[in-house]
Scaffold this active site. Sequence first.
Site, PDB file in Angstrom:
ATOM      1  N   ASP A 133      -6.254  -3.384  11.461  1.00  0.00           N
ATOM      2  CA  ASP A 133      -5.094  -2.489  11.567  1.00  0.00           C
ATOM      3  C   ASP A 133      -4.984  -2.029  13.020  1.00  0.00           C
ATOM      4  O   ASP A 133      -5.973  -2.037  13.763  1.00  0.00           O
ATOM      5  CB  ASP A 133      -5.307  -1.280  10.634  1.00  0.00           C
ATOM      6  CG  ASP A 133      -4.067  -0.411  10.500  1.00  0.00           C
ATOM      7  OD1 ASP A 133      -2.978  -0.843  10.949  1.00  0.00           O
ATOM      8  OD2 ASP A 133      -4.188   0.700   9.957  1.00  0.00           O
TER       9      ASP A 133
ATOM     10  N   CYS B 130       0.820  -1.211   0.000  1.00  0.00           N
ATOM     11  CA  CYS B 130       0.000   0.000   0.000  1.00  0.00           C
ATOM     12  C   CYS B 130       0.857   1.266   0.000  1.00  0.00           C
ATOM     13  O   CYS B 130       2.037   1.226   0.366  1.00  0.00           O
ATOM     14  CB  CYS B 130      -0.917  -0.020   1.222  1.00  0.00           C
ATOM     15  SG  CYS B 130      -2.286   1.138   1.026  1.00  0.00           S
TER      16      CYS B 130
END
Length: 223
Positions: A131, A8
């Site tokens: 996360d 990412c």
Amino acid sequence: MSLLVKICGLSTGETLETALDAGADMVGFVFFPPSPRHVSLELGRDLGRQAKRRALKVALTVDADDATLDNIMDALSPDILQLHGKESVARLRDIKQRFGRPVMKAVPVATAADLAVLPGYAEVADRILFDARAPKDATRPGGLGAAFDWRLLENLELKLPYMVSGGLDAHNVAEALRVTRAGGVDVSSGVESASGVKDPEMIKAFIRAARATQDASQELSVR
Ligand SMILES: O=C(O)c1ccccc1N[C@@H]1O[C@H](COP(=O)(O)O)[C@@H](O)[C@H]1O
């Protein structure tokens, strides 16, 4: 099922090429101005063309409104929308209906109580991304290179596919996968030499380390 590896926060053609060549399944582009990885619509368009049909293109947004998502759809034509803010279940439903793309909802984790949102999101999301919960005064809700206690997911029973992120790197990804049994991993800071600066060697090392866990588990299952 094979492990999904997502890199990412890619923001240059060179590092995107490295991730694609090294076999990333998903490549993520951050559309969130406070992030050091933010890409403009123009850059997103170029990177999207480069990634097309080579990996799934993921647009990362944080509480984006419809107009912003419209622009991102037009520029990147993402395969997946990663919603990394405080989007409600109702908002997820709206987004899916309006944009017709699979939605990956980021769920911030610090304690077991954070998992209480899962049944609601599981009704609508296509995938969950766990996360680390960002500190209250953080300038962004992710991409901080911080890990959470993976053992919180040890006994998780989720019908939906899920990925794990937060502070992953080539050295700890195997352990994160062992503990969480996630179907995918997502990394940003752990493949950077400085904030927002992706490092080609670190990208390759991360993908190698993640794939090695897969090879090892396949070896175990044939024996
Ligand atoms: O990368 C960012 O700047 C970002 C900004 C806002 C929300 C999420 C962001 N990144 C995502 O956070 C996780 C963990 O990243 P890291 O590996 O700990 O740096 C990952 O999913 C990133 O896509």
